[in-house]
Design a protein around this motif. Sequence first.
Motif, mmCIF file in Angstrom:
data_model
loop_
_atom_site.group_PDB
_atom_site.id
_atom_site.type_symbol
_atom_site.label_atom_id
_atom_site.label_comp_id
_atom_site.label_asym_id
_atom_site.label_seq_id
_atom_site.Cartn_x
_atom_site.Cartn_y
_atom_site.Cartn_z
ATOM 1 N N ASN A 48 0.840 -1.324 0.096
ATOM 2 C CA ASN A 48 -0.159 -0.133 0.154
ATOM 3 C C ASN A 48 0.833 1.402 0.080
ATOM 4 N N ASP A 49 0.611 1.969 -1.173
ATOM 5 C CA ASP A 49 1.555 3.348 -1.135
ATOM 6 C C ASP A 49 0.188 4.321 -1.671
ATOM 7 N N ARG A 50 -0.214 5.031 -0.658
ATOM 8 C CA ARG A 50 -1.447 5.896 -0.917
ATOM 9 C C ARG A 50 -1.047 6.891 -1.828
ATOM 10 N N SER A 51 0.122 7.238 -2.430
ATOM 11 C CA SER A 51 0.312 8.394 -3.178
ATOM 12 C C SER A 51 0.068 7.699 -4.559
ATOM 13 N N ARG A 52 -0.131 6.359 -4.920
ATOM 14 C CA ARG A 52 -0.281 5.937 -6.103
ATOM 15 C C ARG A 52 -1.663 5.168 -6.187
ATOM 16 N N TRP A 72 -4.649 2.358 -6.797
ATOM 17 C CA TRP A 72 -4.584 1.059 -6.322
ATOM 18 C C TRP A 72 -3.828 -0.063 -7.345
ATOM 19 N N ASN A 129 0.038 -0.134 -7.322
ATOM 20 C CA ASN A 129 0.428 -1.143 -6.001
ATOM 21 C C ASN A 129 0.766 -2.586 -6.333
ATOM 22 N N GLY A 164 -1.737 -3.518 5.397
ATOM 23 C CA GLY A 164 -1.821 -2.859 4.187
ATOM 24 C C GLY A 164 -1.286 -3.663 3.005
ATOM 25 N N CYS A 165 -0.514 -4.772 3.158
ATOM 26 C CA CYS A 165 -0.143 -5.474 2.129
ATOM 27 C C CYS A 165 -1.078 -6.829 1.893
ATOM 28 N N ARG A 224 -4.331 -6.495 7.683
ATOM 29 C CA ARG A 224 -5.052 -5.309 8.078
ATOM 30 C C ARG A 224 -4.818 -5.217 9.419
#
Length: 259
Positions: free
Chosen positions: A92-96, A98, A101, A130-131, A199
């Motif tokens: 999970n990289d919120r700047s990218r 869905w 990722n 988040g993974c 999560r």
Amino acid sequence: MELEFHGYCTLCESPFLPFLEQGMGRVSEAEGGIPEGEEKKVAEGMPMGKEAPNSPRTSLSLRGKAHVGSPMKVKRELHPLQNRWALWFFKNDRSRAWQDNLHLVTKVDTVEDFWALYSHIQLASKLSSGCDYALFKDGIEPMWEDSKNKWGGRWLVSLAKQQRHIELDRLWLETLLCLIGESFEEHSRDVCGAVVNIRTKGDKIAVWTREAENQAGVLHIGRVYKEHLGLSPKTVIGYQAHADTATKSNSLAKNKFVV
Ligand code: MGP
């Protein structure tokens, strides 16, 4: 399949197969694998197994280190899987977006390559929140939008927080074995793949099938899956159509079926 042979193990006398140590039986780019550079990028982002002393994972790599000898070619009988499977890793990289990722790790189509892969990657319980890992049939991307998933849904197993340390890895491995072992008889062809979400609020494991309206197939898969996981008859698991999950307004999409 031809493998590089590096002599026999001085401990167990079995042939040393360096792919267990290095390449995980990598599928070449020409065969549909990922390009060298991409694979490296994925490997950098994805934690590889940190083995505890005396774990089976450790003994695998230690056995490798005990081998010496000069390379020569041998033919080995490998055990083909009915399908080729692709392992995906989501970080999970919120700047990218869905989809950006989601990374293809590698593909396997033999029992041996499956175990080599499983032994080399981090256990699900050790991934950061988040993974995800996803194992899908070759040619199906682990997303609702893929044409093979679009009309489908998932059997969802939601775990309590404390189950991460007690049960998550066993349940995920059972799930993987149900997939590669084609455990659902003729309905196995309806299976697209499986996902484990790590999560903070509670981990999830799901088996994705291709046709949410195929009640007989979906129910058969659900019953067999629940039995393989060893869930008590009192535990209820639900099946949700992806169309409902994708449009839900909160965390819970309605169950279309339960077993
Ligand atoms: P998630 O990762 O499946 O579950 O979906 P999580 O993080 O437990 O969140 P919750 O909503 O179930 O509580 C999180 C979000 O990722 C979704 O709301 C979507 O925005 C996105 N997402 C997840 N999936 C599986 C897909 C997909 O297949 N396609 C697209 N476009 N987005 C997805």
